[in-house]
Design a protein around this motif. Sequence first.
Motif, PDB file in Angstrom:
ATOM      1  N   LEU A   1       0.851  -1.187   0.000  1.00  0.00           N
ATOM      2  CA  LEU A   1       0.000   0.000   0.000  1.00  0.00           C
ATOM      3  C   LEU A   1       0.887   1.237   0.000  1.00  0.00           C
ATOM      4  O   LEU A   1       1.789   1.370   0.832  1.00  0.00           O
ATOM      5  N   TRP A   2       0.623   2.147  -0.914  1.00  0.00           N
ATOM      6  CA  TRP A   2       1.362   3.407  -0.966  1.00  0.00           C
ATOM      7  C   TRP A   2       0.713   4.389   0.011  1.00  0.00           C
ATOM      8  O   TRP A   2      -0.457   4.734  -0.125  1.00  0.00           O
ATOM      9  N   SER A   3       1.485   4.772   1.012  1.00  0.00           N
ATOM     10  CA  SER A   3       0.949   5.599   2.094  1.00  0.00           C
ATOM     11  C   SER A   3       0.349   6.892   1.551  1.00  0.00           C
ATOM     12  O   SER A   3       0.917   7.537   0.675  1.00  0.00           O
ATOM     13  N   GLN A   4      -0.818   7.239   2.081  1.00  0.00           N
ATOM     14  CA  GLN A   4      -1.485   8.499   1.716  1.00  0.00           C
ATOM     15  C   GLN A   4      -2.040   9.117   2.995  1.00  0.00           C
ATOM     16  O   GLN A   4      -2.218   8.429   4.003  1.00  0.00           O
ATOM     17  N   PRO A   5      -2.279  10.440   2.990  1.00  0.00           N
ATOM     18  CA  PRO A   5      -2.445  11.153   4.263  1.00  0.00           C
ATOM     19  C   PRO A   5      -3.779  11.010   4.979  1.00  0.00           C
ATOM     20  O   PRO A   5      -3.891  11.403   6.137  1.00  0.00           O
ATOM     21  N   ILE A   6      -4.816  10.467   4.324  1.00  0.00           N
ATOM     22  CA  ILE A   6      -6.093  10.348   5.034  1.00  0.00           C
ATOM     23  C   ILE A   6      -6.068   9.104   5.920  1.00  0.00           C
ATOM     24  O   ILE A   6      -5.973   7.977   5.440  1.00  0.00           O
ATOM     25  N   SER A   7      -6.140   9.298   7.215  1.00  0.00           N
ATOM     26  CA  SER A   7      -6.078   8.190   8.162  1.00  0.00           C
ATOM     27  C   SER A   7      -7.413   7.450   8.185  1.00  0.00           C
ATOM     28  O   SER A   7      -8.461   8.057   8.397  1.00  0.00           O
ATOM     29  N   ALA A   8      -7.349   6.143   7.944  1.00  0.00           N
ATOM     30  CA  ALA A   8      -8.546   5.299   7.990  1.00  0.00           C
ATOM     31  C   ALA A   8      -8.171   3.847   8.212  1.00  0.00           C
ATOM     32  O   ALA A   8      -8.990   3.073   8.717  1.00  0.00           O
TER      33      ALA A   8
END
Length: 360
Positions: free
Chosen positions: A220-227
């Motif tokens: 998974l390529w980290s992205q800023p929306i935390s979920a």
Amino acid sequence: MPGTTLPSAPHYVPPPPTKESLEWADLPIIDFSKVGTPEGRAQLAPRVRDAMRVHGFLMIVNHGWTQTQNDRMFDIADAPFSQVSEDEKKRFQTKTQETGTAEGYKMRRVWTIDNGVRDELEYYTFFGQANHPDVLQPFLPEYQQFARHNHFDVLHPILRLLALGMELPEETFVDIHDFNDAAVKYARFLKYYPRTEEDEAKSKNVWLKGHTDIGTITILWSQPISALQVMSPDGKWRWVRHINNALVVNVGDALEMLTGGFYKATIHRVVQPPRDQRGSTRLGAFYFAMCNDDVRLVPFTASPVLQRVGVVRKIDDEDAPTMSEWRKGRSKAYGMTELKRKDDVVEEQVINGVVVKHYN
């Protein structure tokens, strides 16, 4: 792609990382600048082994792509959703429930999450299909580059380290993960859309139930929306923190079966983002690795480590499914079949003779 003029794509601008006080998972961070030498791999192998046994998740930095390449990837990852009409999406809608193969679009509100609430997840999967929406055609070389980077520069080094952790030859798992240059496979881009407060209440803010992945390794390529949340060793759900240009990596069912339970498939889920990020769509870029379709999911019992610690099987070897059978069985059933509730948390179903658990 150096030396070429890239096709134009609207720039995708995500919201900033959350400022909310969350309970973060303490995931190991692995520096991939060291995987290019035998000495570096020997140093990293015990850390990766322990990370995947204790946490099932780890994060990778210095994996060979720059932040600029990362930004560009998310620009074109958004194209299947923002640049393709609803009518054309329906033309390329996946027939997963019939075929067990998740190529093309999964539309929103197909799966049941809980209490009658439907999902708000849309994704587009590259699985070797010949045809794609017209808007995506100019980006196909870049999608291919993305898949190759994930497969050869991330997946293969991980598989070597995991093999070393079991005292197996380095190429043991690499040898059963072929790549077809003629077809992008297992690359997926997805987007979660906000839900109504009524649906959030009915589903207890869960967007995707706790589950394990089908294949061997998920990138998974980290992205800023935390979920994203991971079930920690103490049984508590904890949030996965965003790190710029980092990768979040976890073990799936197929690798757990191949390693006789030495590496355990990681339980994780997706929930409503924290308050300061609600109302935004959440774009994701993934590479779901699976071993070759004809590989039977039985343990590599030649591992000296397994001979010492013992083998834990999900199913007897003679009844074990192939990767193709496992992939198709789980894909057809996900979100579409009734689960049997075992207790207040765990629900179960049986796929190819193997008990599959979901955590609510």
